[in-house]
Every structure is written in structure tokens, then in C-alpha cells.
Scaffold this motif. Sequence first.
Motif, short mmCIF file in Angstrom:
data_model
loop_
_atom_site.label_atom_id
_atom_site.label_comp_id
_atom_site.label_asym_id
_atom_site.label_seq_id
_atom_site.Cartn_x
_atom_site.Cartn_y
_atom_site.Cartn_z
N SER A 162 -2.01 -6.93 -6.01
CA SER A 162 -2.72 -8.06 -6.63
C SER A 162 -1.92 -9.31 -6.32
N SER A 163 -2.28 -10.42 -6.92
CA SER A 163 -1.64 -11.69 -6.56
C SER A 163 -0.12 -11.64 -6.72
N ARG A 164 0.38 -10.93 -7.76
CA ARG A 164 1.82 -10.91 -7.98
C ARG A 164 2.40 -9.51 -8.15
N GLN A 165 1.57 -8.52 -7.98
CA GLN A 165 2.07 -7.16 -8.11
C GLN A 165 2.15 -6.50 -6.74
N LEU A 166 3.31 -5.88 -6.49
CA LEU A 166 3.57 -5.25 -5.19
C LEU A 166 3.99 -3.80 -5.37
N LEU A 167 3.64 -2.97 -4.39
CA LEU A 167 4.16 -1.62 -4.31
C LEU A 167 5.22 -1.62 -3.21
N ALA A 168 6.45 -1.30 -3.58
CA ALA A 168 7.53 -1.21 -2.61
C ALA A 168 7.73 0.26 -2.24
N VAL A 169 7.67 0.55 -0.97
CA VAL A 169 7.89 1.91 -0.46
C VAL A 169 9.23 1.91 0.24
N PHE A 170 10.17 2.65 -0.32
CA PHE A 170 11.54 2.68 0.19
C PHE A 170 11.84 4.07 0.73
#
Length: 362
Positions: A162-170
Amino acid sequence: MAGRRDWLELFSGEQGVAMILSERCQKILEIIIEEYISTAQPVGSRSITMHRSINLSPASVRSVMAELEDLGYLASPHTSAGRIPTEKGYRFYVDTLLRVSDLDSDSKDRIELHYRKRGLQMADVLREASRVLSTVSHYTGLVMVPRLRSTVFRHIEFVKLSSRQLLAVFVTQSGLVQNRLITSDEDLTASDLEQITNYLNRTMVGMSIQEAQVQIVIEMAQEKALYDILLQRAFKLSSAVLVDESHGDIIIEGTSHFLEQPEFADLQKMKSIVQTFEQKSILIELLDRSLHMQGVQVMIGSETEYTELAGCSLITAAYSGKRGTLGTLGVIGPNRMPYSTIIPIVDYTASLLSRLLESDND
């Protein structure tokens, strides 16, 4: 590796207690424990006199058994004239009487067969280790998943949700994947995220997570970072992603083996065990204790300090990668486990897992 002397240094527990028992007491205690492990039935004096190594009358055997009971090594169930080992008896047996041989070639082949597939990711290797521990031992296998701080950085990617939500895949160097939901304090474009991703993957690859965290702090203090918006954004996002989890995780296989043990036929006791496996926190704490210990560790009954695991023993060993210890694995079952066969299974599995992870960490 075969024999008792070579294994004594691998066990945790009271050392030097053998001096308080005569050779005759030790021999009868050993027979009782090994027969009880085999049959799960209280052991009587007549059964002991049938052993070739015992040249005593039933009356003399009963006298020794009474002495061992007075010293706290044996107990008398109300329903039987025979004796069963106490936790103190098991501890003495493991520390002093137990003879452990190297794992036989057939068992080694059975364990290694699970890892013949090429290209297994770390998560698959860990789950296979837990499964093989359970399959070969016929008890419950446990493997601690390496904490983030003990792994090595390979790749990171951000997906905008969304505008300010991210999914980080590490992704770690050994293939362990971590997903983190993070919130950005600004609306980043796809181009912004691509630049941040490229920068982090270029500068942090090959670092341990602890090294990467230190590097981020150092770079944030540099004058260049104060005036470079891209760097500021990269450091903020990576700091959020690389926060280490405190609770940890554990892979459990073979919980149904507890249903096969007569000690846990009581519904309430079985319910307590199942709840402990579901919650995981107790097992994680116990595996944590062995994380930086050498060799095989054995915790018997109340030594775990958890009433939920009354009557259970835990046999553990740490496994490692090229940068040191990564986690702990083990087998949990009743106090009446065949320690002489379970200990080499745990030891060999930890050694094999370490070799696999060391070879795959580049």
C-alpha cells in the motif's frame, strides 16, 4: 569414539558421584535401568539374578536394591514389588555407567539418505533434520531455526503493498527466507525501492546480520548519509528489516511417538505435553541452553525446570556453519529412553547438518 570414557565429557550433570556406590550397587543399578528401559515394567530381584554377571542370591540382591532405594536411585511403585529408576538413578547411569558406541553404518546411511537430494534450501534441510531425528530414534525430533543474528546476508527485496506498507523479503546466504511487514514514513515509488534494494544488496552481501547492523549505524553517522536522501531511506528500511526476533522458532516432528509411551497414557499428562509442543517457547528456551555448549547434552526430568515436561528427557547437540554455531537440535522422549542409541543419533545428525550448512554457506 566407542566406550564409556570417550563420552563422559559430552554429558552435563553431576560428575564424580560414582565413588559413593560400590561396584555391586553400580552393576545392579545398571541392570535395573536397562531392563526398565526395555520393558517399562518394574524390575524384581528374581529377574536380576538371571543375569550371568550377577552371582548373588535373591536375598542379597534385594538388600542391594533396598540400599539403592534408600540412596534415592530407585523407587518402589505401589502396585509392584519391583523397582524403577529415579531421576537421580538415570543421571548416575548417564554420567557414569553408560557405554555409547559410534553410530552403526546402517543408521548413518538411513540418516544421509534424507539429504541425497540436490538443491535443498536451508528450511528444507532443517525440517529434514527434525524428521530424520524422529524417524531414526522413534521419539520426537526438535531443530531450532537459526536466529537472524547468526545468519549471513545474501539478498533483500521490497514489495509495495500500500502507500506506506511494504513486505520485505530477506534471504540469507544459506537460503533461509524471512518475510517482514514494515511501515515506511513516506510513500516510496517503485523506482525508489529498486534503488534502495540495489544499494543494500551491493553493500551488505556476505556480511553477518550483526555486521550489517553495525555497518548501518556507522554509515548513518557519516556526513554523506546526512545529505543523501536515498541512503537515509535505505538505512531506515534495512534497520526495520534486520531487527532480530526474540522469540525464535523450532521445528518439531514426531509428536505422535509420545502416544506410544506407557508413561504418558494418562490423558492429563499427554495434554500437558501437547500444549508444550504447540506453544514452543519452553522447548526453544531449553534448546537455547545448549546453544554454546560442547558435545551432547542430556537433561533428565526436573533438570529441565519445567513441570510441564515431568518425566521427559531431552538430548541435544549444537550445529554450526562456517561462521560458528547456528542452532541446536535434539530428541525428546520419556526418561526411559535408550540413551546409548539416542545419543549417537543426535550427535551424528548435528555433525552431518553442520557439514551440509558449512558447504552451502558460500
